[in-house]
Design a protein around this motif. Sequence first.
Motif, PDB file in Angstrom:
ATOM      1  N   PHE A 102     -42.575   3.595 -34.610  1.00  0.00           N
ATOM      2  CA  PHE A 102     -43.212   2.294 -34.808  1.00  0.00           C
ATOM      3  C   PHE A 102     -42.295   1.173 -34.347  1.00  0.00           C
ATOM      4  O   PHE A 102     -41.093   1.169 -34.628  1.00  0.00           O
ATOM      5  N   ASN A 103     -42.880   0.228 -33.605  1.00  0.00           N
ATOM      6  CA  ASN A 103     -42.147  -0.954 -33.140  1.00  0.00           C
ATOM      7  C   ASN A 103     -42.603  -2.152 -33.971  1.00  0.00           C
ATOM      8  O   ASN A 103     -43.721  -2.648 -33.804  1.00  0.00           O
ATOM      9  N   PRO A 104     -41.760  -2.639 -34.888  1.00  0.00           N
ATOM     10  CA  PRO A 104     -42.170  -3.749 -35.768  1.00  0.00           C
ATOM     11  C   PRO A 104     -42.391  -5.055 -35.019  1.00  0.00           C
ATOM     12  O   PRO A 104     -43.121  -5.921 -35.502  1.00  0.00           O
ATOM     13  N   GLU A 105     -41.785  -5.204 -33.841  1.00  0.00           N
ATOM     14  CA  GLU A 105     -41.961  -6.440 -33.083  1.00  0.00           C
ATOM     15  C   GLU A 105     -43.367  -6.534 -32.481  1.00  0.00           C
ATOM     16  O   GLU A 105     -43.999  -7.584 -32.520  1.00  0.00           O
ATOM     17  N   SER A 106     -43.843  -5.415 -31.936  1.00  0.00           N
ATOM     18  CA  SER A 106     -45.195  -5.410 -31.347  1.00  0.00           C
ATOM     19  C   SER A 106     -46.240  -4.966 -32.359  1.00  0.00           C
ATOM     20  O   SER A 106     -47.438  -5.102 -32.123  1.00  0.00           O
ATOM     21  N   ASN A 107     -45.766  -4.418 -33.495  1.00  0.00           N
ATOM     22  CA  ASN A 107     -46.654  -3.900 -34.533  1.00  0.00           C
ATOM     23  C   ASN A 107     -47.506  -2.746 -34.000  1.00  0.00           C
ATOM     24  O   ASN A 107     -48.673  -2.605 -34.367  1.00  0.00           O
ATOM     25  N   LYS A 108     -46.881  -1.927 -33.135  1.00  0.00           N
ATOM     26  CA  LYS A 108     -47.606  -0.816 -32.528  1.00  0.00           C
ATOM     27  C   LYS A 108     -46.798   0.475 -32.629  1.00  0.00           C
ATOM     28  O   LYS A 108     -45.566   0.458 -32.717  1.00  0.00           O
ATOM     29  N   TYR A 109     -47.543   1.585 -32.592  1.00  0.00           N
ATOM     30  CA  TYR A 109     -46.939   2.906 -32.602  1.00  0.00           C
ATOM     31  C   TYR A 109     -46.813   3.420 -31.170  1.00  0.00           C
ATOM     32  O   TYR A 109     -47.606   3.063 -30.294  1.00  0.00           O
ATOM     33  N   TYR A 110     -45.816   4.266 -30.939  1.00  0.00           N
ATOM     34  CA  TYR A 110     -45.618   4.852 -29.619  1.00  0.00           C
ATOM     35  C   TYR A 110     -45.111   6.285 -29.784  1.00  0.00           C
ATOM     36  O   TYR A 110     -44.786   6.719 -30.901  1.00  0.00           O
ATOM     37  N   ILE A 111     -45.064   7.035 -28.687  1.00  0.00           N
ATOM     38  CA  ILE A 111     -44.662   8.436 -28.734  1.00  0.00           C
ATOM     39  C   ILE A 111     -43.233   8.574 -29.252  1.00  0.00           C
ATOM     40  O   ILE A 111     -42.318   7.898 -28.787  1.00  0.00           O
ATOM     41  N   GLY A 112     -43.047   9.479 -30.212  1.00  0.00           N
ATOM     42  CA  GLY A 112     -41.750   9.660 -30.837  1.00  0.00           C
ATOM     43  C   GLY A 112     -40.889  10.698 -30.141  1.00  0.00           C
ATOM     44  O   GLY A 112     -41.360  11.483 -29.301  1.00  0.00           O
ATOM     45  N   THR A 113     -39.627  10.736 -30.516  1.00  0.00           N
ATOM     46  CA  THR A 113     -38.670  11.635 -29.859  1.00  0.00           C
ATOM     47  C   THR A 113     -38.985  13.110 -30.104  1.00  0.00           C
ATOM     48  O   THR A 113     -38.715  13.956 -29.252  1.00  0.00           O
ATOM     49  N   GLU A 114     -39.551  13.432 -31.258  1.00  0.00           N
ATOM     50  CA  GLU A 114     -39.861  14.834 -31.545  1.00  0.00           C
ATOM     51  C   GLU A 114     -40.976  15.343 -30.634  1.00  0.00           C
ATOM     52  O   GLU A 114     -40.929  16.484 -30.158  1.00  0.00           O
ATOM     53  N   LEU A 115     -41.973  14.506 -30.367  1.00  0.00           N
ATOM     54  CA  LEU A 115     -43.047  14.904 -29.452  1.00  0.00           C
ATOM     55  C   LEU A 115     -42.502  15.069 -28.039  1.00  0.00           C
ATOM     56  O   LEU A 115     -42.898  15.987 -27.312  1.00  0.00           O
ATOM     57  N   ILE A 116     -41.575  14.191 -27.663  1.00  0.00           N
ATOM     58  CA  ILE A 116     -40.930  14.313 -26.350  1.00  0.00           C
ATOM     59  C   ILE A 116     -40.152  15.617 -26.267  1.00  0.00           C
ATOM     60  O   ILE A 116     -40.199  16.332 -25.258  1.00  0.00           O
ATOM     61  N   ARG A 117     -39.441  15.957 -27.344  1.00  0.00           N
ATOM     62  CA  ARG A 117     -38.655  17.193 -27.373  1.00  0.00           C
ATOM     63  C   ARG A 117     -39.567  18.410 -27.244  1.00  0.00           C
ATOM     64  O   ARG A 117     -39.301  19.335 -26.462  1.00  0.00           O
ATOM     65  N   ILE A 118     -40.669  18.407 -28.008  1.00  0.00           N
ATOM     66  CA  ILE A 118     -41.625  19.521 -27.963  1.00  0.00           C
ATOM     67  C   ILE A 118     -42.229  19.653 -26.574  1.00  0.00           C
ATOM     68  O   ILE A 118     -42.329  20.756 -26.019  1.00  0.00           O
ATOM     69  N   SER A 119     -42.618  18.520 -26.004  1.00  0.00           N
ATOM     70  CA  SER A 119     -43.229  18.526 -24.677  1.00  0.00           C
ATOM     71  C   SER A 119     -42.265  19.073 -23.632  1.00  0.00           C
ATOM     72  O   SER A 119     -42.662  19.836 -22.742  1.00  0.00           O
ATOM     73  N   SER A 120     -40.999  18.688 -23.739  1.00  0.00           N
ATOM     74  CA  SER A 120     -39.984  19.163 -22.797  1.00  0.00           C
ATOM     75  C   SER A 120     -39.793  20.672 -22.917  1.00  0.00           C
ATOM     76  O   SER A 120     -39.640  21.379 -21.918  1.00  0.00           O
ATOM     77  N   LYS A 121     -39.816  21.163 -24.140  1.00  0.00           N
ATOM     78  CA  LYS A 121     -39.653  22.600 -24.369  1.00  0.00           C
ATOM     79  C   LYS A 121     -40.826  23.368 -23.804  1.00  0.00           C
ATOM     80  O   LYS A 121     -40.650  24.406 -23.143  1.00  0.00           O
ATOM     81  N   VAL A 122     -42.027  22.875 -24.034  1.00  0.00           N
ATOM     82  CA  VAL A 122     -43.227  23.536 -23.519  1.00  0.00           C
ATOM     83  C   VAL A 122     -43.224  23.523 -21.998  1.00  0.00           C
ATOM     84  O   VAL A 122     -43.561  24.512 -21.341  1.00  0.00           O
ATOM     85  N   ALA A 123     -42.848  22.394 -21.422  1.00  0.00           N
ATOM     86  CA  ALA A 123     -42.827  22.267 -19.957  1.00  0.00           C
ATOM     87  C   ALA A 123     -41.823  23.228 -19.341  1.00  0.00           C
ATOM     88  O   ALA A 123     -42.039  23.741 -18.240  1.00  0.00           O
ATOM     89  N   ALA A 124     -40.730  23.491 -20.053  1.00  0.00           N
ATOM     90  CA  ALA A 124     -39.704  24.397 -19.530  1.00  0.00           C
ATOM     91  C   ALA A 124     -40.171  25.849 -19.566  1.00  0.00           C
ATOM     92  O   ALA A 124     -39.773  26.659 -18.734  1.00  0.00           O
ATOM     93  N   ASN A 125     -41.038  26.178 -20.529  1.00  0.00           N
ATOM     94  CA  ASN A 125     -41.579  27.534 -20.636  1.00  0.00           C
ATOM     95  C   ASN A 125     -42.900  27.598 -19.886  1.00  0.00           C
ATOM     96  O   ASN A 125     -43.951  27.282 -20.430  1.00  0.00           O
ATOM     97  N   LYS A 126     -42.853  27.968 -18.635  1.00  0.00           N
ATOM     98  CA  LYS A 126     -44.023  27.937 -17.762  1.00  0.00           C
ATOM     99  C   LYS A 126     -45.138  28.840 -18.281  1.00  0.00           C
ATOM    100  O   LYS A 126     -44.898  29.911 -18.840  1.00  0.00           O
ATOM    101  N   THR A 127     -46.387  28.408 -18.090  1.00  0.00           N
ATOM    102  CA  THR A 127     -47.529  29.238 -18.440  1.00  0.00           C
ATOM    103  C   THR A 127     -47.588  30.424 -17.495  1.00  0.00           C
ATOM    104  O   THR A 127     -46.955  30.447 -16.440  1.00  0.00           O
TER     105      THR A 127
END
Length: 232
Positions: free
Chosen positions: A58-83
Amino acid sequence: MIQKSKDNSLDKSLKIIRSFVDGSDTWGVRELAAYLKYTVPTTHRILLQLKDHGIVDFNPESNKYYIGTELIRISSKVAANKTSLQSISKPFLKELATRYGETICLLMLKKDRKKIFWVDKVNGTKPLQYIIPIGELQSIPYGSSGKSILAFLEEDLIKEILNEEGFTEKEEWEIMEQLKLIRAAKVISTTSERLEGSTGIGSPIFDFNNEPIGSIILTAPTSRVTKTVIEN
């Protein structure tokens, strides 16, 4: 109208996460609630839960939510493990990129959303290689990338997709005729349908049930795609 409670908390959480991928990069609580037709309290509660797990931040200045570091970490892990499809197709992508010197891409069908998305690419040696929006959902009935898949879907689904895209009756007839040719040849070449000034040559990929699941395409500036390239 507020979405009814048939969606459980998990459904709602997943749809909220998907909104940060397929919708906007940032959301205020009220605008996200309106986008998903959820109540504001429900949306806020789920966002706070997702924030606790690092999925959003959450960004209190814009009062908006954005993608967090854990989702980025998960996405990176999934992307590294090719389908499986990525692993199987990668040697073919490399071979084609070497043979023609052009960008070769793998796309997959997301049938429940009636969309396709870019999964992987290998650049060739020639200049001006295209930037491909990996993971981005796109409409099906355009270009060799989509039409090579569209041709092998059920006829009712094809008509539904064309109708949702707003094609006229005449345009739908022309596309249906084009799809007949694609079924016979199992390959298609199109110019400037998805990307202005480019030509794509696409061929479908089928699963063990002979259902279309994706396509492999060559995409290059039209001036470089000769008759010989198309025929081979």
